[in-house]
Each structure stands twice: as structure tokens, then as C-alpha cells.
Design an enzyme around this catalytic site. Structure first.
Site, mmCIF file in Angstrom:
data_model
loop_
_atom_site.group_PDB
_atom_site.id
_atom_site.type_symbol
_atom_site.label_atom_id
_atom_site.label_comp_id
_atom_site.label_asym_id
_atom_site.label_seq_id
_atom_site.Cartn_x
_atom_site.Cartn_y
_atom_site.Cartn_z
ATOM 1 N N ASP A 28 0.860 -1.182 0.000
ATOM 2 C CA ASP A 28 0.000 0.000 0.000
ATOM 3 C C ASP A 28 0.897 1.232 0.000
ATOM 4 O O ASP A 28 1.987 1.219 0.579
ATOM 5 C CB ASP A 28 -0.907 0.016 1.228
ATOM 6 C CG ASP A 28 -1.997 -1.046 1.167
ATOM 7 O OD1 ASP A 28 -2.399 -1.425 0.056
ATOM 8 O OD2 ASP A 28 -2.448 -1.489 2.239
ATOM 9 N N ASP A 57 -7.139 -1.510 -4.045
ATOM 10 C CA ASP A 57 -8.076 -1.190 -2.959
ATOM 11 C C ASP A 57 -9.107 -0.164 -3.424
ATOM 12 O O ASP A 57 -10.304 -0.285 -3.129
ATOM 13 C CB ASP A 57 -7.341 -0.620 -1.742
ATOM 14 C CG ASP A 57 -6.358 -1.592 -1.127
ATOM 15 O OD1 ASP A 57 -6.515 -2.812 -1.311
ATOM 16 O OD2 ASP A 57 -5.423 -1.117 -0.453
#
Length: 176
Positions: free
Chosen positions: A123, A142
Site C-alpha cells: 500500500d 483497494d
């Protein structure tokens, strides 16, 4: 087989592939040329940074993969969900529903690939207002999953009732 691969479904499959490829390409750029793993944080805008994190859990960091068994269990669970989404997408006929499901599928594939190869999901997108962070640090996959879920929910809440009402109105014989 021709009925299975309609124009809308092909568009959905292409969108899922584009999202998965874009997700992996951006992650490769972030850890490669940008060396975000080493520098940890790059300030881009007053409200957006690139911040390297390794997410070893699933949504909101739940179910942490602390060992190999848990890692592969998470891969299996998310792959099963992706398979369900894929089958659901192949059963849908409306482009709006297919687009939402394709976004979920493409995002799932991108994150599954990370978890399988690395044991965690990379991320990097850090959206914030000062020290306030309305979201956890996320990635393209995401974001695609989240937007896809919002599309599916919005369509099911706001459009399904209209479709059913239209069908009911058509099935009622008119008085002549």
C-alpha cells in the site's frame, strides 16, 4: 459460449485486466524507481503522500497473516471471493453491474498477486488532511474494489426497484 462472452462481459473482463495490470505496474514503479520501500515517504501534495506500508491482513488490517499457513489461507479466501465475483459478473447482463464487478475482480487479482508473491499487499497512497487520515493507506486495487462495491450497492439500492416497477407496470394489462 458465444452467449457467455457478450460485448458487456468482454468489456468487464478487459477492465478487470487493466485494473490488475495498472495496480501491479504502479506498485513496481513505487518500490522500484521511486524506492519508496527505502525512503518510506514522499510528499506530493499538501493532502497526498506516497507512504510505503506492507498490509499483512485483509480489510482494515483484520486477519493478519503472521505465518505461511495464514498467508495461504488469506490467498485462498480472497481467491474464492474473486471466483464468486467472476461467476457473478458472467451472469450479469447490465453493463453498470458488470463494471462494478469488474472493478472488484481486477482489484482482487492485483492484491492476491501481491499476497501470493510477497506475503503482504503493498500500500502506498496516503490521503490526508493535516494529521487526519480519513482512509487507511491504500493502493489502486483497494480503490477499485471500494469503487466497485459502491457501484454495486448504489445500483442495487437505486436502480433495481425501478427495474422491478417497470416490469410490474408492463405486466399489468391495460384497460381498453
Amino acid at each position: 459460449m458465444a452467449n457467455l462472452l457478450t460485448r458487456h462481459r468482454v468489456i468487464g473482463l478487459l477492465l478487470a485486466a487493466i485494473i490488475a495490470i495498472a495496480d501491479q505496474a504502479i506498485k513496481a514503479y513505487v518500490v522500484g524507481p521511486l524506492a519508496l520501500r527505502e525512503v518510506r515517504n514522499i510528499e506530493l501534495l499538501p493532502f497526498f503522500d506516497l507512504t510505503y506500508t506492507e498490509n499483512r491482513g485483509i480489510s482494515l488490517g483484520m486477519l493478519q497473516a503472521t505465518n505461511m499457513e495464514m498467508r495461504y489461507l488469506l490467498v485462498l479466501m480472497t481467491a474464492a471471493i474473486a471466483l464468486i465475483v467472476f461467476v457473478w459478473m458472467l451472469r450479469e447482463k447490465k453493463l453498470g453491474d458488470i463494471i462494478g464487478l469488474a472493478m472488484i475482480l481486477g482489484g482482487a487479482i492485483g492484491n492476491i498477486r501481491d499476497r501470493w508473491n510477497l506475503g503482504y499487499v503493498i500500500d502506498y497512497a496516503d490521503l490526508h488532511i493535516g494529521d487526519f487520515r480519513p482512509f487507511l493507506i491504500f493502493n489502486v486495487a483497494d480503490a477499485a474494489i471500494t469503487i466497485g462495491v459502491v457501484i454495486i450497492l448504489a445500483r442495487s439500492l437505486f436502480l433495481r426497484e425501478k427495474d422491478e416497477d417497470e416490469l410490474d407496470a408492463k405486466s399489468i394489462p391495460s384497460e381498453n
